[in-house]
Write a protein that holds these residues in place. Structure first.
Motif, mmCIF file in Angstrom:
data_model
loop_
_atom_site.group_PDB
_atom_site.id
_atom_site.type_symbol
_atom_site.label_atom_id
_atom_site.label_comp_id
_atom_site.label_asym_id
_atom_site.label_seq_id
_atom_site.Cartn_x
_atom_site.Cartn_y
_atom_site.Cartn_z
ATOM 1 N N GLY A 1 0.804 -1.217 0.000
ATOM 2 C CA GLY A 1 0.000 0.000 0.000
ATOM 3 C C GLY A 1 0.835 1.264 0.000
ATOM 4 N N LEU A 2 1.910 1.258 0.758
ATOM 5 C CA LEU A 2 2.761 2.442 0.859
ATOM 6 C C LEU A 2 3.585 2.688 -0.394
ATOM 7 C CD1 LEU A 2 4.030 2.036 4.538
ATOM 8 C CD2 LEU A 2 2.409 3.756 3.673
ATOM 9 N N ASN A 3 3.930 1.629 -1.111
ATOM 10 C CA ASN A 3 4.833 1.750 -2.257
ATOM 11 C C ASN A 3 4.144 1.616 -3.608
ATOM 12 O OD1 ASN A 3 7.196 2.081 -0.650
ATOM 13 N ND2 ASN A 3 7.090 -0.090 -0.162
ATOM 14 N N SER A 4 2.828 1.629 -3.623
ATOM 15 C CA SER A 4 2.089 1.435 -4.868
ATOM 16 C C SER A 4 1.340 2.700 -5.254
ATOM 17 C CB SER A 4 1.067 0.299 -4.726
ATOM 18 O OG SER A 4 1.706 -0.910 -4.442
ATOM 19 N N THR A 5 1.266 2.928 -6.549
ATOM 20 C CA THR A 5 0.386 3.975 -7.052
ATOM 21 C C THR A 5 -1.042 3.435 -6.976
ATOM 22 O OG1 THR A 5 0.408 3.161 -9.332
ATOM 23 C CG2 THR A 5 2.173 4.715 -8.702
ATOM 24 N N PRO A 6 -2.034 4.293 -7.091
ATOM 25 C CA PRO A 6 -3.411 3.788 -7.113
ATOM 26 C C PRO A 6 -3.640 2.749 -8.220
ATOM 27 C CG PRO A 6 -3.426 6.144 -6.761
ATOM 28 C CD PRO A 6 -2.006 5.763 -7.060
ATOM 29 N N GLN A 7 -3.037 2.956 -9.370
ATOM 30 C CA GLN A 7 -3.198 2.002 -10.470
ATOM 31 C C GLN A 7 -2.546 0.661 -10.135
ATOM 32 O OE1 GLN A 7 -1.968 5.138 -10.844
ATOM 33 N NE2 GLN A 7 -3.699 6.116 -11.868
ATOM 34 N N GLU A 8 -1.388 0.703 -9.493
ATOM 35 C CA GLU A 8 -0.722 -0.541 -9.105
ATOM 36 C C GLU A 8 -1.524 -1.290 -8.040
ATOM 37 O OE1 GLU A 8 3.938 0.740 -9.896
ATOM 38 O OE2 GLU A 8 2.981 1.242 -7.977
ATOM 39 N N LEU A 9 -2.095 -0.557 -7.101
ATOM 40 C CA LEU A 9 -2.896 -1.214 -6.066
ATOM 41 C C LEU A 9 -4.170 -1.813 -6.660
ATOM 42 C CD1 LEU A 9 -2.970 -1.994 -3.130
ATOM 43 C CD2 LEU A 9 -4.063 0.202 -2.614
ATOM 44 N N TYR A 10 -4.750 -1.136 -7.644
ATOM 45 C CA TYR A 10 -5.882 -1.716 -8.371
ATOM 46 C C TYR A 10 -5.447 -3.021 -9.045
ATOM 47 C CZ TYR A 10 -9.556 -2.306 -11.858
ATOM 48 O OH TYR A 10 -10.573 -2.816 -12.648
ATOM 49 N N GLY A 11 -4.244 -3.034 -9.592
ATOM 50 C CA GLY A 11 -3.704 -4.259 -10.197
ATOM 51 C C GLY A 11 -3.525 -5.370 -9.180
ATOM 52 N N VAL A 12 -3.105 -5.015 -7.970
ATOM 53 C CA VAL A 12 -2.986 -6.008 -6.893
ATOM 54 C C VAL A 12 -4.361 -6.608 -6.605
ATOM 55 C CG1 VAL A 12 -2.544 -6.279 -4.412
ATOM 56 C CG2 VAL A 12 -0.910 -5.042 -5.857
ATOM 57 N N CYS A 13 -5.367 -5.745 -6.519
ATOM 58 C CA CYS A 13 -6.733 -6.242 -6.279
ATOM 59 C C CYS A 13 -7.178 -7.167 -7.406
ATOM 60 C CB CYS A 13 -7.712 -5.067 -6.140
ATOM 61 S SG CYS A 13 -7.455 -4.089 -4.651
ATOM 62 N N GLY A 14 -6.881 -6.787 -8.634
ATOM 63 C CA GLY A 14 -7.220 -7.640 -9.774
ATOM 64 C C GLY A 14 -6.486 -8.968 -9.733
ATOM 65 N N GLY A 15 -5.231 -8.946 -9.303
ATOM 66 C CA GLY A 15 -4.469 -10.188 -9.180
ATOM 67 C C GLY A 15 -5.043 -11.109 -8.123
ATOM 68 N N LEU A 16 -5.413 -10.536 -6.989
ATOM 69 C CA LEU A 16 -6.031 -11.351 -5.935
ATOM 70 C C LEU A 16 -7.360 -11.930 -6.410
ATOM 71 C CD1 LEU A 16 -5.293 -9.061 -2.861
ATOM 72 C CD2 LEU A 16 -4.303 -11.326 -3.319
ATOM 73 N N ALA A 17 -8.173 -11.101 -7.052
ATOM 74 C CA ALA A 17 -9.461 -11.583 -7.567
ATOM 75 C C ALA A 17 -9.250 -12.636 -8.650
ATOM 76 C CB ALA A 17 -10.291 -10.416 -8.099
ATOM 77 N N GLY A 18 -8.223 -12.459 -9.475
ATOM 78 C CA GLY A 18 -7.919 -13.451 -10.508
ATOM 79 C C GLY A 18 -7.581 -14.809 -9.911
ATOM 80 N N GLY A 19 -6.849 -14.805 -8.792
ATOM 81 C CA GLY A 19 -6.561 -16.062 -8.099
ATOM 82 C C GLY A 19 -7.828 -16.716 -7.579
ATOM 83 N N CYS A 20 -8.747 -15.893 -7.104
ATOM 84 C CA CYS A 20 -10.039 -16.421 -6.634
ATOM 85 C C CYS A 20 -10.824 -17.040 -7.786
ATOM 86 C CB CYS A 20 -10.864 -15.310 -5.987
ATOM 87 S SG CYS A 20 -10.183 -14.677 -4.441
ATOM 88 N N VAL A 21 -10.789 -16.398 -8.943
ATOM 89 C CA VAL A 21 -11.490 -16.926 -10.113
ATOM 90 C C VAL A 21 -10.897 -18.278 -10.502
ATOM 91 C CG1 VAL A 21 -11.948 -16.565 -12.577
ATOM 92 C CG2 VAL A 21 -12.244 -14.676 -10.954
ATOM 93 N N LYS A 22 -9.583 -18.383 -10.471
ATOM 94 C CA LYS A 22 -8.938 -19.664 -10.789
ATOM 95 C C LYS A 22 -9.373 -20.739 -9.791
ATOM 96 C CE LYS A 22 -6.222 -22.392 -12.981
ATOM 97 N NZ LYS A 22 -6.637 -22.919 -14.277
ATOM 98 N N ALA A 23 -9.486 -20.369 -8.516
ATOM 99 C CA ALA A 23 -9.952 -21.328 -7.507
ATOM 100 C C ALA A 23 -11.375 -21.780 -7.816
ATOM 101 C CB ALA A 23 -9.879 -20.707 -6.112
ATOM 102 N N LEU A 24 -12.234 -20.849 -8.207
ATOM 103 C CA LEU A 24 -13.610 -21.215 -8.579
ATOM 104 C C LEU A 24 -13.605 -22.195 -9.751
ATOM 105 C CD1 LEU A 24 -15.401 -17.755 -8.375
ATOM 106 C CD2 LEU A 24 -15.857 -19.745 -6.932
ATOM 107 N N GLN A 25 -12.739 -21.952 -10.722
ATOM 108 C CA GLN A 25 -12.667 -22.840 -11.883
ATOM 109 C C GLN A 25 -12.163 -24.228 -11.482
ATOM 110 O OE1 GLN A 25 -10.184 -20.190 -14.166
ATOM 111 N NE2 GLN A 25 -11.870 -19.683 -15.546
ATOM 112 N N LEU A 26 -11.178 -24.291 -10.586
ATOM 113 C CA LEU A 26 -10.653 -25.584 -10.152
ATOM 114 C C LEU A 26 -11.695 -26.385 -9.373
ATOM 115 C CD1 LEU A 26 -7.048 -24.545 -9.067
ATOM 116 C CD2 LEU A 26 -7.666 -26.072 -10.961
#
Length: 139
Positions: A24-49
């Protein structure tokens, strides 16, 4: 992000919190949005598995079932944010993920941190439950 998720998966809340604070301290807002997307993407993969052919976003399937997501806590506003972000991401609804992220970002401070932390915990819960599901399938 991997350090925060790894720590959350094994239940090391201090290490997960420290890693998330650093992100959070070292990320731009766009990078933190990308982190959220990455976490959600992992959740989507779990749903698919776990659900296999029952969920195929490429075929236009949409996620509406909250009961399939372990750890979801919609009684908590931050948990509700995490669930909504995940569902919007799983459904390819970038307008909604952008709106949810903007709302958390505008609220700022602890609200943004707690929202992202709940998404991290949701991803960790899903990773653990998916691993258990796959272990049970192979025993």
């Amino acid at each position: 992000m991997h350090q925060a998720l790894d720590a959350a998966i094994v239940g090391d809340s201090r290490r997960a919190s420290d890693a998330l604070d650093e992100i959070g301290l070292n990320s731009t807002p766009q990078e933190l949005y990308g982190v959220c997307g990455g976490l959600a993407g992992g959740c989507v993969k779990a749903l698919q598995l776990v659900h296999g052919d029952a969920y195929d976003p490429a075929a236009g399937d949409r996620v509406w079932f909250r009961e399939a997501v372990p750890g979801a806590n919609e009684a908590d506003p931050y948990g509700a944010w995490a669930m909504r972000f995940l569902v919007a991401h799983a459904n390819g609804d970038t307008a909604m993920t952008n709106a949810l992220y903007r709302a958390a970002h505008v609220a700022g401070g602890r609200d943004l941190a707690n929202s992202v932390a709940c998404l991290l915990l949701l991803a960790a819960d899903m990773a653990r439950s998916t691993a258990e599901h796959l272990r049970q399938q192979h025993t």
